[in-house]
Design an enzyme around this catalytic site. Structure first.
Site, mmCIF file in Angstrom:
data_model
loop_
_atom_site.group_PDB
_atom_site.id
_atom_site.type_symbol
_atom_site.label_atom_id
_atom_site.label_comp_id
_atom_site.label_asym_id
_atom_site.label_seq_id
_atom_site.Cartn_x
_atom_site.Cartn_y
_atom_site.Cartn_z
ATOM 1 C CG ASN A 212 -0.226 -0.036 2.510
ATOM 2 O OD1 ASN A 212 0.503 0.896 2.821
ATOM 3 N ND2 ASN A 212 -0.394 -1.101 3.279
ATOM 4 C CG ASP A 280 -7.125 -5.098 6.267
ATOM 5 O OD1 ASP A 280 -6.679 -4.992 7.424
ATOM 6 O OD2 ASP A 280 -7.734 -4.180 5.679
ATOM 7 C CG ASP A 308 -6.810 -6.405 13.821
ATOM 8 O OD1 ASP A 308 -5.947 -5.680 14.379
ATOM 9 O OD2 ASP A 308 -7.896 -5.966 13.407
ATOM 10 C CG PHE A 327 -2.856 5.665 13.642
ATOM 11 C CD1 PHE A 327 -2.245 5.533 14.880
ATOM 12 C CD2 PHE A 327 -2.647 6.825 12.909
ATOM 13 C CE1 PHE A 327 -1.436 6.549 15.374
ATOM 14 C CE2 PHE A 327 -1.846 7.842 13.396
ATOM 15 C CZ PHE A 327 -1.237 7.704 14.633
ATOM 16 C CE LYS A 341 -11.033 0.888 10.703
ATOM 17 N NZ LYS A 341 -10.216 1.389 9.597
ATOM 18 C CE LYS A 345 -8.953 -2.520 13.790
ATOM 19 N NZ LYS A 345 -7.937 -3.293 13.077
#
Ligand code: CTP
Length: 404
Positions: A212, A280, A308, A327, A341, A345
């Site tokens: 990415n 991911d 994760d 983040f 999120k 998380k």
């Protein structure tokens, strides 16, 4: 103000040495003490008598001087200083310091010191731009030396360009900035901060990978800000072009699974900040050989989910850091997605930012973030990534302190 700070001024042999009496005067006026080491060549440009009168101290010149070694040896000279300033830092002095040579009092003192060093280079423009000097500059920077100047302008040798020593007032300002950093409060002293940064690369075959656009800049800036706040920092970094920050244990990894493993190894930590843009998914059937075009069938990529890391550490049974920060990189509905999120998380704080192409955040130098906490959302103004890092680290230190 320098508040009694002790500066050891090493004067190299260049025409700019004539400006050092003014520098000494300014440092003393700002409340600093100055001791001077003069190289042999420097004494051709400025006299020991001038400097002794201005500092009120003996000027040190020779490495092997019986009386000096008895009164104040070269080791003692650096030990008794808070900061070493090299002005002018000639090409020769920079080269010696970069290579660890120690054949006169100035270079020996630079090698023997564990104090911060600030250099104000001054030399002919060709000498400054020469690859050898630029290599030495990079080496010294990596060793933690700071620089002020050189300025650009007309030179004593009749040429024009970078190479003039910074003005004494600018050198004084750099000294003051050093002292201010040194005496700034260290809210994270004694704490271990673990930070992930950058992208991950997930191999398809030995020559291809999925990646990415993350540069790692925000994570690296956070690592430096945490170090400035007094923390011991471990940075687990995905692949990228940024150099390892000085004074920070940097562990380089490629894949999400390697990052996960490195994070686990780095525990325990007081604060864990997950700034990495972790892929991911990875390719389920990574090929050991390069995939070939075989006729007309386009090969499908079978993906499987990566661990994760943030969610795992936030729910760590035995070694959960006291403050876990996630983040959220979003391209639309930033706050809405970030809040979801945050809930999912299990982290204590979440930093949300807009990474849509129009924002220029990915790979850029600026960022605009929103800090999501159980108390609500705080939106910070658009700032450089360094300023964002400083602002965030101050908030994380507060949050940690509140947790007791
Ligand atoms: N993260 C992580 N490990 C992963 C994926 C994400 O540690 N495998 C962390 C990131 O470092 C970041 C946070 O989780 O702190 C959110 O990452 P992001 O990619 O924005 O979220 P995702 O979990 O991928 O959610 P979504 O795909 O819904 O955007």
């Amino acid at each position: 103000m320098l508040n009694g700070k002790r500066v050891l001024l090493i004067i190299g042999g260049g025409i700019a040495a004539y400006k050092t009496p003014e520098l000494v005067r300014l440092i003393r006026k700002a409340g600093g003490h100055v001791r001077v080491i003069l190289t042999k060549a420097a004494s051709e440009f400025v006299t020991p008598l001038t400097l002794a009168s201005l500092t009120g101290e003996k000027v040190h010149e020779a490495l092997f001087s019986l009386t000096d070694e008895i009164e104040m040896g070269h080791i003692e000279l650096s030990r008794s200083a808070d900061l070493l300033v090299v002005a002018p830092a000639t090409a020769d002095l920079m080269a010696k310091a970069a290579h660890g040579l120690a054949n006169d009092l100035a270079s020996t003192t630079l090698l023997a010191t564990d104090k911060p060093v600030l250099m104000a280079p001054a030399m002919n423009v060709r000498m400054w731009l020469h690859p050898a000097t630029q290599r030495n500059l990079a080496t010294l920077r990596a060793d933690g030396v700071s620089f002020v100047g050189p300025d650009e302008g007309d030179m004593a040798c009749g040429e024009y360009g970078p190479g003039r020593m910074a003005e004494p007032a600018a050198i004084l300002a750099a000294i003051e900035a050093h002292v201010a950093r040194d005496t700034a409060p260290k809210p994270l002293a004694g704490k271990h901060v673990l930070i992930t940064a950058g992208p991950t690369h997930e191999p398809i075959d030995p020559v291809r990978y999925i990646a990415n656009r993350s540069s790692g800049k925000q994570g690296y800036a956070l690592a430096e800000a945490a170090r400035e706040a007094g923390a011991r920092v471990t940075l687990v970094s995905g692949p990228g072009t940024l150099p390892a920050p000085i004074g920070i244990r940097t562990i380089r990894v490629e894949t999400a699974r390697e990052m996960d493993e490195a994070v686990e190894q780095a525990l325990p930590a007081d604060i864990a900040i997950f700034a990495a843009a972790v892929a991911d998914w990875r390719v389920a059937d990574e090929s050991k050989e390069k995939r070939k075009k075989d006729g007309n069938a386009i090969p499908p990529l079978q993906l499987t989910e990566n661990p994760d890391i943030l969610a795992r550490i936030a729910r760590h049974a035995t070694q959960r850091p006291r403050l876990v920060v996630g983040f959220a990189a979003e391209t639309e509905k930033v706050l809405e997605h970030a809040q979801a999120k945050f809930a999912r998380k299990g982290c204590d704080l979440l930093v949300a930012n807009d990474v849509s192409p129009a924002s220029g955040v990915m790979g850029g130098d600026r960022n605009r973030v929103h800090l999501v906490s159980p108390e609500g959302v705080e939106s910070l103004p658009d700032m450089t990534k360094n300023d964002v890092a400083t602002a965030l680290i101050a908030r994380f230190a507060d949050a940690l302190a509140r947790r007791g």
